[in-house]
Design a protein around this motif. Sequence first.
Motif, PDB file in Angstrom:
ATOM      1  N   ALA A  63       0.874  -1.171   0.000  1.00  0.00           N
ATOM      2  CA  ALA A  63       0.000   0.000   0.000  1.00  0.00           C
ATOM      3  C   ALA A  63       0.913   1.224   0.000  1.00  0.00           C
ATOM      4  O   ALA A  63       1.936   1.234   0.680  1.00  0.00           O
ATOM      5  CB  ALA A  63      -0.887  -0.002   1.232  1.00  0.00           C
ATOM      6  N   ILE A  64       0.537   2.233  -0.763  1.00  0.00           N
ATOM      7  CA  ILE A  64       1.330   3.465  -0.816  1.00  0.00           C
ATOM      8  C   ILE A  64       0.507   4.603  -0.236  1.00  0.00           C
ATOM      9  O   ILE A  64      -0.661   4.771  -0.567  1.00  0.00           O
ATOM     10  CB  ILE A  64       1.747   3.807  -2.260  1.00  0.00           C
ATOM     11  N   HIS A  65       1.142   5.357   0.637  1.00  0.00           N
ATOM     12  CA  HIS A  65       0.490   6.497   1.283  1.00  0.00           C
ATOM     13  C   HIS A  65       1.385   7.726   1.116  1.00  0.00           C
ATOM     14  O   HIS A  65       2.560   7.684   1.477  1.00  0.00           O
ATOM     15  CB  HIS A  65       0.277   6.208   2.771  1.00  0.00           C
ATOM     16  N   VAL A  66       0.847   8.797   0.555  1.00  0.00           N
ATOM     17  CA  VAL A  66       1.597  10.054   0.442  1.00  0.00           C
ATOM     18  C   VAL A  66       1.524  10.741   1.797  1.00  0.00           C
ATOM     19  O   VAL A  66       0.442  11.058   2.290  1.00  0.00           O
ATOM     20  CB  VAL A  66       1.023  10.960  -0.667  1.00  0.00           C
ATOM     21  N   THR A  67       2.682  10.929   2.415  1.00  0.00           N
ATOM     22  CA  THR A  67       2.710  11.500   3.763  1.00  0.00           C
ATOM     23  C   THR A  67       2.898  13.015   3.764  1.00  0.00           C
ATOM     24  O   THR A  67       2.443  13.692   4.666  1.00  0.00           O
ATOM     25  CB  THR A  67       3.825  10.861   4.612  1.00  0.00           C
ATOM     26  N   ARG A  68       3.597  13.534   2.774  1.00  0.00           N
ATOM     27  CA  ARG A  68       3.822  14.971   2.633  1.00  0.00           C
ATOM     28  C   ARG A  68       3.869  15.292   1.152  1.00  0.00           C
ATOM     29  O   ARG A  68       4.509  14.583   0.389  1.00  0.00           O
ATOM     30  CB  ARG A  68       5.164  15.400   3.233  1.00  0.00           C
ATOM     31  N   ASN A  69       3.197  16.355   0.771  1.00  0.00           N
ATOM     32  CA  ASN A  69       3.353  16.801  -0.606  1.00  0.00           C
ATOM     33  C   ASN A  69       3.753  18.263  -0.627  1.00  0.00           C
ATOM     34  O   ASN A  69       3.556  18.985   0.353  1.00  0.00           O
ATOM     35  CB  ASN A  69       2.097  16.529  -1.442  1.00  0.00           C
ATOM     36  N   ALA A  70       4.354  18.661  -1.731  1.00  0.00           N
ATOM     37  CA  ALA A  70       4.864  20.020  -1.865  1.00  0.00           C
ATOM     38  C   ALA A  70       4.872  20.376  -3.352  1.00  0.00           C
ATOM     39  O   ALA A  70       4.903  19.496  -4.204  1.00  0.00           O
ATOM     40  CB  ALA A  70       6.277  20.114  -1.294  1.00  0.00           C
ATOM     41  N   PRO A  71       4.855  21.657  -3.658  1.00  0.00           N
ATOM     42  CA  PRO A  71       4.914  22.049  -5.069  1.00  0.00           C
ATOM     43  C   PRO A  71       6.252  21.656  -5.697  1.00  0.00           C
ATOM     44  O   PRO A  71       7.275  21.586  -5.006  1.00  0.00           O
ATOM     45  CB  PRO A  71       4.744  23.568  -5.036  1.00  0.00           C
ATOM     46  N   THR A  72       6.233  21.398  -6.978  1.00  0.00           N
ATOM     47  CA  THR A  72       7.445  20.964  -7.675  1.00  0.00           C
ATOM     48  C   THR A  72       8.521  22.045  -7.721  1.00  0.00           C
ATOM     49  O   THR A  72       9.661  21.750  -8.055  1.00  0.00           O
ATOM     50  CB  THR A  72       7.126  20.508  -9.111  1.00  0.00           C
ATOM     51  N   ILE A  73       8.194  23.270  -7.368  1.00  0.00           N
ATOM     52  CA  ILE A  73       9.208  24.334  -7.378  1.00  0.00           C
ATOM     53  C   ILE A  73      10.165  24.245  -6.195  1.00  0.00           C
ATOM     54  O   ILE A  73      11.227  24.845  -6.206  1.00  0.00           O
ATOM     55  CB  ILE A  73       8.566  25.745  -7.428  1.00  0.00           C
ATOM     56  N   LEU A  74       9.800  23.472  -5.159  1.00  0.00           N
ATOM     57  CA  LEU A  74      10.693  23.322  -4.006  1.00  0.00           C
ATOM     58  C   LEU A  74      11.828  22.364  -4.344  1.00  0.00           C
ATOM     59  O   LEU A  74      11.661  21.419  -5.098  1.00  0.00           O
ATOM     60  CB  LEU A  74       9.927  22.792  -2.797  1.00  0.00           C
ATOM     61  N   SER A  75      12.965  22.597  -3.735  1.00  0.00           N
ATOM     62  CA  SER A  75      14.115  21.711  -3.917  1.00  0.00           C
ATOM     63  C   SER A  75      13.926  20.450  -3.090  1.00  0.00           C
ATOM     64  O   SER A  75      13.099  20.405  -2.172  1.00  0.00           O
ATOM     65  CB  SER A  75      15.396  22.421  -3.477  1.00  0.00           C
ATOM     66  N   ALA A  76      14.727  19.447  -3.394  1.00  0.00           N
ATOM     67  CA  ALA A  76      14.692  18.204  -2.620  1.00  0.00           C
ATOM     68  C   ALA A  76      14.972  18.495  -1.145  1.00  0.00           C
ATOM     69  O   ALA A  76      14.317  17.956  -0.252  1.00  0.00           O
ATOM     70  CB  ALA A  76      15.709  17.212  -3.180  1.00  0.00           C
ATOM     71  N   LYS A  77      15.920  19.365  -0.885  1.00  0.00           N
ATOM     72  CA  LYS A  77      16.283  19.715   0.490  1.00  0.00           C
ATOM     73  C   LYS A  77      15.094  20.330   1.230  1.00  0.00           C
ATOM     74  O   LYS A  77      14.844  20.011   2.393  1.00  0.00           O
ATOM     75  CB  LYS A  77      17.466  20.685   0.457  1.00  0.00           C
ATOM     76  N   GLU A  78      14.348  21.199   0.555  1.00  0.00           N
ATOM     77  CA  GLU A  78      13.195  21.844   1.186  1.00  0.00           C
ATOM     78  C   GLU A  78      12.078  20.842   1.483  1.00  0.00           C
ATOM     79  O   GLU A  78      11.444  20.905   2.541  1.00  0.00           O
ATOM     80  CB  GLU A  78      12.663  22.966   0.292  1.00  0.00           C
ATOM     81  N   VAL A  79      11.852  19.905   0.573  1.00  0.00           N
ATOM     82  CA  VAL A  79      10.809  18.898   0.787  1.00  0.00           C
ATOM     83  C   VAL A  79      11.186  17.993   1.949  1.00  0.00           C
ATOM     84  O   VAL A  79      10.359  17.702   2.819  1.00  0.00           O
ATOM     85  CB  VAL A  79      10.557  18.073  -0.493  1.00  0.00           C
ATOM     86  N   LEU A  80      12.435  17.549   1.994  1.00  0.00           N
ATOM     87  CA  LEU A  80      12.881  16.696   3.091  1.00  0.00           C
ATOM     88  C   LEU A  80      12.800  17.429   4.423  1.00  0.00           C
ATOM     89  O   LEU A  80      12.460  16.836   5.449  1.00  0.00           O
ATOM     90  CB  LEU A  80      14.291  16.180   2.832  1.00  0.00           C
ATOM     91  N   ALA A  81      13.087  18.716   4.425  1.00  0.00           N
ATOM     92  CA  ALA A  81      12.982  19.512   5.652  1.00  0.00           C
ATOM     93  C   ALA A  81      11.538  19.537   6.152  1.00  0.00           C
ATOM     94  O   ALA A  81      11.294  19.495   7.361  1.00  0.00           O
ATOM     95  CB  ALA A  81      13.503  20.926   5.422  1.00  0.00           C
ATOM     96  N   ARG A  82      10.584  19.603   5.241  1.00  0.00           N
ATOM     97  CA  ARG A  82       9.177  19.568   5.642  1.00  0.00           C
ATOM     98  C   ARG A  82       8.834  18.240   6.307  1.00  0.00           C
ATOM     99  O   ARG A  82       8.041  18.190   7.227  1.00  0.00           O
ATOM    100  CB  ARG A  82       8.264  19.775   4.431  1.00  0.00           C
ATOM    101  N   GLY A  83       9.438  17.170   5.845  1.00  0.00           N
ATOM    102  CA  GLY A  83       9.210  15.851   6.440  1.00  0.00           C
ATOM    103  C   GLY A  83       9.761  15.761   7.847  1.00  0.00           C
ATOM    104  O   GLY A  83       9.174  15.127   8.717  1.00  0.00           O
ATOM    105  N   ARG A  84      10.886  16.393   8.085  1.00  0.00           N
ATOM    106  CA  ARG A  84      11.497  16.365   9.426  1.00  0.00           C
ATOM    107  C   ARG A  84      10.749  17.258  10.407  1.00  0.00           C
ATOM    108  O   ARG A  84      10.851  17.084  11.609  1.00  0.00           O
ATOM    109  CB  ARG A  84      12.968  16.816   9.353  1.00  0.00           C
ATOM    110  N   ALA A  85       9.970  18.180   9.895  1.00  0.00           N
ATOM    111  CA  ALA A  85       9.255  19.119  10.760  1.00  0.00           C
ATOM    112  C   ALA A  85       8.008  18.505  11.389  1.00  0.00           C
ATOM    113  O   ALA A  85       7.339  19.152  12.157  1.00  0.00           O
ATOM    114  CB  ALA A  85       8.858  20.364   9.951  1.00  0.00           C
ATOM    115  N   VAL A  86       7.733  17.253  11.086  1.00  0.00           N
ATOM    116  CA  VAL A  86       6.524  16.602  11.606  1.00  0.00           C
ATOM    117  C   VAL A  86       6.633  16.344  13.082  1.00  0.00           C
ATOM    118  O   VAL A  86       7.583  15.995  13.631  1.00  0.00           O
ATOM    119  CB  VAL A  86       6.276  15.278  10.848  1.00  0.00           C
TER     120      VAL A  86
END
Length: 86
Positions: A63-86
Amino acid sequence: MLSAVTGLYLIFDTTSGKQYVGSAFGKEGLFGRFKTYTKSSDGGNLELKKWTKAKPYTCKNAAIHVTRNAPTILSAKEVLARGRAV
């Protein structure tokens, strides 16, 4: 819609309980990443290759679950930072 966002996702093996956290970046976003799983059940991930080698049916029980989404304009670093902010 999945091609318009990047983000983090969880793959959960419903039979073994194993979990894999992945990320998707680039212009095709989550859609592009998930598309690789349709071509190859492991998507090129070393950890998932171990799963599918040990139990080839694993991808049929996932089963696949999207846990965080972000606009494609964000960098990989910014998206991963959002994941750590949980």
